[in-house]
Design a protein around this motif. Structure first.
Motif, PDB file in Angstrom:
ATOM      1  N   HIS A 177      -6.169   4.690   4.656  1.00  0.00           N
ATOM      2  CA  HIS A 177      -6.751   5.950   4.188  1.00  0.00           C
ATOM      3  C   HIS A 177      -6.705   6.038   2.661  1.00  0.00           C
ATOM      4  O   HIS A 177      -7.707   6.369   2.013  1.00  0.00           O
ATOM      5  N   SER A 178      -5.537   5.745   2.076  1.00  0.00           N
ATOM      6  CA  SER A 178      -5.405   5.782   0.614  1.00  0.00           C
ATOM      7  C   SER A 178      -6.320   4.751  -0.046  1.00  0.00           C
ATOM      8  O   SER A 178      -6.898   5.005  -1.108  1.00  0.00           O
ATOM      9  N   ARG A 179      -6.435   3.599   0.597  1.00  0.00           N
ATOM     10  CA  ARG A 179      -7.283   2.533   0.055  1.00  0.00           C
ATOM     11  C   ARG A 179      -8.743   2.993  -0.015  1.00  0.00           C
ATOM     12  O   ARG A 179      -9.419   2.800  -1.035  1.00  0.00           O
ATOM     13  N   GLU A 197       1.576   0.603  -2.217  1.00  0.00           N
ATOM     14  CA  GLU A 197       1.511   1.656  -1.205  1.00  0.00           C
ATOM     15  C   GLU A 197       0.077   2.133  -0.999  1.00  0.00           C
ATOM     16  O   GLU A 197      -0.352   2.400   0.129  1.00  0.00           O
ATOM     17  N   THR A 199      -1.952  -0.752   0.879  1.00  0.00           N
ATOM     18  CA  THR A 199      -1.550  -1.077   2.256  1.00  0.00           C
ATOM     19  C   THR A 199      -1.786   0.078   3.232  1.00  0.00           C
ATOM     20  O   THR A 199      -1.664  -0.109   4.446  1.00  0.00           O
ATOM     21  N   ASP A 200      -2.144   1.244   2.724  1.00  0.00           N
ATOM     22  CA  ASP A 200      -2.491   2.371   3.592  1.00  0.00           C
ATOM     23  C   ASP A 200      -4.015   2.490   3.650  1.00  0.00           C
ATOM     24  O   ASP A 200      -4.651   2.774   2.629  1.00  0.00           O
TER      25      ASP A 200
END
Length: 348
Positions: free
Chosen positions: A121-123, A115, A118-119
């Motif tokens: 922003h989070s990455r 998760e 694949t996001d």
């Protein structure tokens, strides 16, 4: 007395010939001679002092030490294991001429890391968090050992595979802008293993891709060798078709497993395996197929089966590495190994 113009010319010519003969007399490296092998190693936090002392003993051979210090807990959170960031160890390794590239591993729950990756922003948040770790102690780079995505199911693995490659490009690009190294640790990729890693993309992004060349047989399966020349040939034939050989680093085991049917498998270092073999009075033997040491012994009415790696096993694997142009190796882990492995790794 001043020399005549003719004498000066003859003297200059004599000096030139003498200089040429001196150069020709020096030992010349063969154009076909391969570059020297490099050795790196992980430093386990649970035996930090032993691993550190081992690193200093072999500083002349070590390229990089990766203290196993950090664990990613979330996109914006990385925790340190006991002893993480010890400046005495960092400074001591640097003074010995060894690069310090700590490892960040993770044991997130199923799907959590996927998760994050694949996001976008989070990455990016996670990349920033990793860069904070690198800057905090003046490290030479970072080693990413993220394995929970490996068993991603059929429906999602292509997306997770692409997301990890995007993460690698972003992280490595940011590290390179800081003059730092980017190391990615991956599982072996063969016809039926390691599909989660986009080897070609990772090889373009990273300074080194470390292949964990161990656990051909592991604690969760049947007893057997941790590695073999045949397995290494399979791994490296595939890897070198996708990643330049000088960017690959082959991980070598310095440990083993002690199996019992239907019971708990125990991890053993080379030192522990050899001490057990000697205590049981068992003769040393190599498995003919894998060229790795093993033995069996009885305990509590059960027969236990021990397979491990030592210098003779490593020596049997090195011709495969040479054949594929692999000169970079790394040990799991410093302080576990057969001391005789160092002169073996020192051979060109």
């Amino acid at each position: 007395m001043a020399l005549s113009p003719g004498a000066r010319v003859r003297l200059a010519a004599l000096c030139a010939v003498t200089a040429l003969l001196t150069v020709l007399a020096q030992p010349q490296a063969s154009a076909d001679e391969p570059p020297a092998r490099t050795v790196s190693g992980w430093l386990p936090y649970w035996d930090q002092e032993g691993g550190y002392a081992d690193a200093l003993r072999h500083a002349s051979q070590l390229h990089t030490v990766s203290p196993f210090w950090y664990q990613a807990m979330a996109a914006d959170r990385i925790d340190g294991h006991p002893g993480a960031g010890d400046t005495r160890i960092i400074d001591g390794l640097h003074q010995a001429g060894i690069k310090v590239v700590p490892t960040v591993m993770e044991t997130m729950g199923p799907g959590v890391l996927a998760e994050i990756l694949t996001d976008p922003h989070s990455r990016t948040t996670h990349v920033e968090t990793l860069l904070t770790v690198v800057r905090a102690r003046g490290y030479d780079g970072i080693d990413i050992d993220y394995e929970s995505i490996a068993p991603t199911g059929e429906d999602g693995y292509l997306g997770v595979r692409a997301a990890y490659a995007a993460f690698a490009r972003e992280l490595c690009g940011r590290l390179h802008a800081l003059g730092k190294q980017c190391v990615l640790t991956v599982s072996p990729q063969t016809a039926d293993t390691g599909r989660i890693w986009d080897y070609a993309a990772l090889g373009k992004a990273a300074d080194r891709v470390r292949i964990m060349g161990y656990d051909l047989h592991w604690s969760g399966g049947a007893a057997g060798p941790l590695a073999s020349p045949q397995w290494y040939d399979d791994i490296l034939r595939h890897a070198t078709a996708l990643i330049p050989a000088d960017r690959l680093e082959m991980g070598l085991p310095a440990y083993g497993w002690d199996w019992v049917p239907g019971g708990r498998t125990r991890h053993v270092t080379w030192k522990e395996a050899e001490a057990l073999r000697l205590a049981k009075g068992i003769a040393y033997q190599l498995d003919p197929a894998s060229q790795t040491p093993h033995f069996t012994y009885e305990e509590d009415d059960s027969v236990r089966d021990v397979w491990y790696q030592d210098s003779l096993g490593v020596a049997a694997d090195l011709p495969v590495l040479r054949r594929h142009g692999i000169r970079n190796t790394t040990l799991w882990a410093l302080g576990f190994e057969d001391p005789a492995v160092w002169p073996v790794l020192g051979r060109v």
